[in-house]
Design a protein around this motif. Structure first.
Motif, short mmCIF file in Angstrom:
data_model
loop_
_atom_site.label_atom_id
_atom_site.label_comp_id
_atom_site.label_asym_id
_atom_site.label_seq_id
_atom_site.Cartn_x
_atom_site.Cartn_y
_atom_site.Cartn_z
N GLN A 154 1.00 -1.20 -0.05
CA GLN A 154 -0.07 0.16 -0.01
C GLN A 154 0.90 1.04 -0.07
O GLN A 154 1.03 1.97 1.12
CB GLN A 154 -1.04 -0.15 1.11
N LEU A 155 1.64 1.52 -0.99
CA LEU A 155 2.80 2.33 -1.18
C LEU A 155 2.43 3.82 -1.25
O LEU A 155 2.89 4.62 -0.32
CB LEU A 155 3.42 2.13 -2.48
N HIS A 156 1.26 4.04 -1.52
CA HIS A 156 0.83 5.64 -1.43
C HIS A 156 0.60 5.85 -0.08
O HIS A 156 0.59 6.85 0.46
CB HIS A 156 -0.40 5.79 -2.33
N ARG A 157 -0.17 4.94 0.70
CA ARG A 157 -0.43 5.42 1.97
C ARG A 157 0.64 5.18 3.03
O ARG A 157 0.77 5.96 3.96
CB ARG A 157 -1.62 4.21 2.68
N ALA A 158 1.72 4.37 2.67
CA ALA A 158 2.88 4.57 3.19
C ALA A 158 3.69 5.68 2.99
O ALA A 158 4.20 6.40 4.04
CB ALA A 158 3.89 3.35 2.84
N GLU A 159 3.71 6.09 1.86
CA GLU A 159 4.20 7.57 1.45
C GLU A 159 3.63 8.69 2.31
O GLU A 159 4.30 9.39 3.00
CB GLU A 159 3.99 7.88 -0.10
N THR A 160 2.35 8.73 2.33
CA THR A 160 1.59 9.69 3.28
C THR A 160 2.10 9.42 4.75
O THR A 160 2.43 10.67 5.17
CB THR A 160 -0.07 9.70 2.99
N GLU A 161 1.88 8.51 5.27
CA GLU A 161 2.65 8.40 6.59
C GLU A 161 4.06 8.83 6.93
O GLU A 161 4.31 9.65 7.94
CB GLU A 161 2.51 7.28 7.17
N LEU A 162 4.79 8.35 5.88
CA LEU A 162 6.29 8.91 6.08
C LEU A 162 6.52 10.43 5.85
O LEU A 162 7.40 10.94 6.48
CB LEU A 162 6.93 8.08 5.23
N ARG A 163 5.63 10.99 5.01
CA ARG A 163 5.81 12.44 4.61
C ARG A 163 5.63 13.05 5.86
O ARG A 163 5.89 14.31 6.25
CB ARG A 163 4.99 12.82 3.35
N THR A 164 4.23 12.49 6.73
CA THR A 164 4.03 13.40 7.85
C THR A 164 5.15 13.11 8.98
O THR A 164 5.18 14.25 9.43
CB THR A 164 2.46 12.53 8.18
N LEU A 165 5.73 11.83 8.96
CA LEU A 165 6.82 11.93 10.01
C LEU A 165 7.96 12.84 9.77
O LEU A 165 8.46 13.44 10.46
CB LEU A 165 7.31 10.34 10.02
N VAL A 166 8.39 12.94 8.37
CA VAL A 166 9.44 13.70 8.08
C VAL A 166 9.19 15.17 8.19
O VAL A 166 9.98 16.02 8.43
CB VAL A 166 9.82 13.36 6.46
#
Length: 115
Positions: free
Chosen positions: A60-72
């Motif tokens: 679920q790469l788009h969801r992973a990207e969203t969460e990671l961008r929030t963290l960064v």
């Protein structure tokens, strides 16, 4: 789908349950538990990072990207989130965009090339 099981218990119990799902390689199950938990405790990095990892491993790469961008965005020097963001972007074929995140993650981890 009945999600009562995934939402039951205290935050600590759900965190433990999510880790059990993750360790058993049931990444989708871990994500179901963690999605609510990450929203409940947005100031904590652990649940959101494990959620991103669960999304990554369940493709679920788009969801992973969203969460990671929030963290960064919240913590620009969180090197593991940067590393995961870079790898997530690579898996999506966005290599140029991934490169900067991977370089930053490497520098933050102290991985410098020997000259």
């Amino acid at each position: 789908m009945d999600t009562k099981y995934y939402d039951q218990g205290t935050a600590a119990e759900r965190w433990e349950r999510a880790q059990l799902f993750f360790d058993a390689k049931d990444y989708a199950g871990a994500a179901r538990v963690l999605s609510g938990l990450a929203d409940e405790v947005p100031e904590q990095t652990g649940p959101r990072l494990l959620l991103a990892r669960a999304y990554y491993h369940s493709a679920q790469l788009h969801r992973a990207e969203t969460e990671l961008r929030t963290l960064v965005e919240r913590d620009p020097v969180e090197h593991y989130a940067r590393l995961m963001l870079g790898r997530t972007l690579q898996r999506q074929g966005r290599h140029d965009e991934a490169e900067s995140h991977l370089r930053i993650a490497s520098a933050l981890a102290g991985d410098f090339e020997q000259v």
